[in-house]
Design an enzyme around this catalytic site. Structure first.
Site, short mmCIF file in Angstrom:
data_model
loop_
_atom_site.label_atom_id
_atom_site.label_comp_id
_atom_site.label_asym_id
_atom_site.label_seq_id
_atom_site.Cartn_x
_atom_site.Cartn_y
_atom_site.Cartn_z
N CYS A 139 -25.13 53.46 58.80
CA CYS A 139 -25.45 52.03 58.90
C CYS A 139 -24.85 51.38 60.13
O CYS A 139 -25.14 50.22 60.43
CB CYS A 139 -24.95 51.30 57.65
SG CYS A 139 -25.22 52.23 56.14
N ILE A 175 -33.99 47.38 50.57
CA ILE A 175 -34.60 48.34 51.51
C ILE A 175 -35.41 47.50 52.49
O ILE A 175 -36.18 46.64 52.07
CB ILE A 175 -35.55 49.30 50.73
CG1 ILE A 175 -34.79 50.07 49.66
CG2 ILE A 175 -36.26 50.23 51.69
CD1 ILE A 175 -33.73 51.00 50.19
N HIS A 220 -31.50 44.92 55.42
CA HIS A 220 -30.70 45.97 56.03
C HIS A 220 -31.57 47.15 56.46
O HIS A 220 -31.58 48.21 55.81
CB HIS A 220 -29.62 46.42 55.03
CG HIS A 220 -28.67 47.48 55.55
ND1 HIS A 220 -28.26 47.56 56.86
CD2 HIS A 220 -28.06 48.51 54.90
CE1 HIS A 220 -27.44 48.58 56.99
NE2 HIS A 220 -27.30 49.19 55.84
#
Lengths: 127, 386
Positions: free
Chosen positions: B85, B211, B334
Site C-alpha cells: 500500500c 476496494i 484506496h
C-alpha cells in the site's frame, strides 16, 4: 492432505499430563537465540547459521481476533479465531486458535500447540 | 543535494471506475498533473509508477513502460515501484531523490491501481500477498484481521474504546462530503459504524477501507526552477522511507508500527521542524485503528492517546492537527498503488489554499503511507512559500 477444516478446531481442553506436540522453530548456531520459522538471520549476534529446534509448546495469547469474512480458500469456515501467541521461551508465533465450547479466550489466556498443517499452526486453550 | 518542489498534481476520482483501465486512469491523472505544472511532457526525464498488483488483478505486467508510452513521454528511464500500500509513497520518494541528487530536473510520478474488475476472490488473494504467505496469510489471517489484532491490543494496553476507534470513520466520512473525487460522499453515524457487519472482531465494515480504482500523479522539479514555473510551488522539506517487520509475530509491540516511527523521525529531522509545526496530515487509515496508531507513531499524540484525541475533536478541521481532510483511505478510497500520491494531491491542494475542505492558513502538511502490516513506510513533509 485435504485442507484442515477450521470447524474441526473445536477441540477439547488438553488433559494436564498429555504429551505435547512439537512446535518446530529455528535456533541460532552462534548465540542460541530462538526464532519461529522461517528465519535466516540472527538479530542478536548477526549469525546466518540457523538450525532446527523445538520451541515451547505452551504460551499465552498476546492478541486475538475472530475472522468473519474469510479469504479465498477458507470459504464456509468462518467464523474462526487467529491469535498471536507469546510462547514460554519468549518466541512469538501467529496461528489459528481452536475453540472450546463455554470457554471464551482473552488476552493472557493460556494456550498450547496442537499441530502444524497446510493451514499453518493450530493452538488450543488450556486450563 | 538540492531542494525539490512539487509544481503539478492530478488525480482521477477514486471508486468503482467502470470501463476504465490502468492506462485510462494513469494518463488522466498524469495529464492533469502535467497541465497543472505547465510544462511540456517532453521535458520529463524520469518516470516512476507506483502499483501493487496489476499482474494479479488484471494480468498486466510491464506497467511503467506501458503507461509512459501511453503518455507520450520521451525515451527516459521508467520504473515500477512496489511496496504494497506504500507503493506510491515510495515512488514519490524516488522521484524526489532523482531531482535532489541533480540527476534529473523534471520527474513525473504516477500511482495507479485497478481493483474492481477482478473477482472478490482474486482481490483478496492479491491483498493477502502483501502479508507473509508462508506464515500469517497461510493460517487465514486477512488484513482486517491483522489490524483487528492491533486494535484489540491497543484497547487492552491503553483503554482505547470501540467508540473512539469508530469515530475515525465518522470524521473521515464527514470530511469527504465536499470531495468530488471521493468514493463515498455520505455520512455515517457512530451508531451505524458500531452496528455495521462484523468483518474481523472488533473491526466492522465501516472500520475498513473499500476496494477502489484510481490514479494520482505529481510533477517534481528543483526548488530553484519551481519559482519560475509555478505561482505556488510546494517544497518537499522532509522525506523518510524505512522497512519494518513483515509479520505481526515479528512486531515487538502490536500497538505501533516501527516503520512509521522511523520514517517520521527521518522526515522531521530533514525538515528541521517539530510536530507542532504541521498544519494537517494525510495518514494511512486503511482501517480506523490504523489512523489512531499512525497519529501516535508520527508523534502528534503520545502513545495510547490517539483514541482520546479523536474523541476530543483534535483531529477534525479546526482541531489541533486535522487528519485526513479529504476523507482518508476509508472514505476517499484506496486504489492501493495510487494512494500515496492521492495523499500528496490533497496535501499540495491544502497548502495552495485550493482544497475542498480547507484548513485555514495551511503552510506545512505531512503525507504518511504504510505498506502491509507495517512492512514499509514513507513520510513526506511539504511546505508552501508564503
Amino acid at each position: 492432505m485435504a485442507g484442515a477444516n477450521l470447524r474441526d478446531s473445536n477441540v477439547e481442553p488438553a488433559p494436564a499430563l498429555q504429551d505435547l506436540a512439537k512446535l518446530n522453530g529455528l535456533l541460532c548456531g552462534g548465540c542460541g537465540q530462538r526464532y519461529a520459522a522461517p528465519a535466516y538471520y540472527c538479530e542478536r549476534c548477526g549469525g546466518t547459521t540457523l538450525g532446527p529446534t523445538e520451541l515451547s509448546s505452551r504460551g499465552e495469547v498476546y492478541s486475538y481476533t475472530t475472522i468473519y469474512v474469510p479469504p479465498e480458500g477458507f470459504e464456509g469456515e468462518a467464523p474462526y479465531d487467529i491469535a498471536v501467541i507469546d510462547l514460554e521461551d519468549g518466541v512469538r508465533a501467529t496461528g489459528r486458535l481452536g475453540r472450546v465450547p463455554d470457554h471464551p479466550i482473552d488476552i493472557g489466556s493460556r494456550v498450547e500447540f496442537v499441530r502444524a498443517d497446510d493451514r499453518g499452526l493450530l493452538f488450543r486453550p488450556v486450563w | 543535494m538540492r531542494e525539490v518542489s512539487v509544481i503539478g498534481v492530478g488525480s482521477t476520482p477514486f471508486g468503482k471506475l467502470e470501463g476504465q483501465g490502468l492506462r485510462d486512469m494513469a494518463t488522466a491523472a498524469a495529464n492533469e498533473a502535467l497541465a497543472d505544472a505547465g510544462i511540456d511532457r517532453k521535458q520529463i526525464q524520469a518516470f516512476y509508477l507506483g502499483n501493487f498488483a496489476s499482474d494479479s488483478l488484471v494480468g498486466q505486467g510491464t506497467v511503467a513502460p506501458l503507461v509512459a508510452n501511453a503518455l507520450g513521454l520521451p525515451r527516459i528511464p521508467t520504473t515500477k515501484v512496489e511496496g504494497a500500500c506504500a507503493s506510491a509513497g515510495i515512488a514519490f520518494r524516488h522521484g524526489y531523490m532523482m531531482v535532489a541528487t541533480g540527476i534529473c530536473d523534471f520527474v513525473l510520478v504516477v500511482g495507479v491501481e485497478k481493483m474492481s474488475s477482478a473477482s472478490t476472490a482474486k482481490v483478496t488473494q492479491a491483498l493477502s500477498g502483501a502479508a507473509d504467505i508462508e506464515t500469517e496469510a497461510k493460517c487465514g489471517l486477512t488484513f482486517p484481521g491483522a489490524f483487528a489484532l492491533a486494535a484489540r491490543r491497543h484497547m487492552h494496553q491503553y483503554g482505547t474504546t470501540r467508540k473512539q476507534i469508530g469515530l475515525v470513520s465518522v470524521k473521515n466520512r464527514r470530511n469527504a462530503l465536499k470531495n468530488p473525487k471521493a468514493q463515498f460522499r455520505k455520512e455515517v453515524s457512530i451508531e451505524e459504524v458500531l452496528e455495521s457487519r462484523m468483518i474481523a472482531d472488533p473491526l466492522r465494515l465501516y472500520d475498513c477501507c473499500p476496494i477502489s480504482d484510481g490514479a494520482a500523479a505529481a510533477v517534481l522539479c528543483s526548488a530553484e526552477v519551481a519559482a519560475e514555473l509555478s505561482k505556488q510551488p510546494i517544497d518537499v522539506i522532509g522525506s523518510g522511507h524505512v522497512v519494518g517487520p513483515t509479520t505481526l509475530y515479528q512486531t515487538k509491540d502490536l500497538t505501533g508500527f516501527e516503520a512509521t516511527q522511523r520514517a517520521a523521525d527521518q522526515a522531521f529531522e530533514m525538515a528541521r521542524i517539530s510536530r507542532d509545526d504541521v498544519d494537517l496530515a494525510e495518514v494511512h487509515d486503511c482501517f480506523t485503528i490504523a489512523e489512531i496508531i499512525a497519529t501516535e507513531d508520527l508523534g502528534f499524540f503520545e502513545k495510547g492517546k490517539g483514541g482520546c484525541a479523536v474523541e476530543e475533536g483534535a483531529t477534525q478541521i479546526g482541531g489541533r492537527i486535522p487528519i485526513n481532510t479529504a476523507g482518508g483511505l476509508l472514505t476517499k478510497g484506496h486504489p492501493v498503488g495510487a494512494t500515496g500520491l492521492g495523499q500528496i494531491y490533497e496535501v499540495v491542494r491544502q497548502l495552495r489554499g485550493q482544497a475542498y475542505n480547507q484548513v485555514r492558513n495551511a503552510e506545512i502538511g505531512l503525507a504518511h503511507n504504510l505498506g502491509g502490516t507495517g512492512a514499509v513506510a514513507t513520510v513526506h513533509i511539504l511546505r508552501s512559500r508564503n
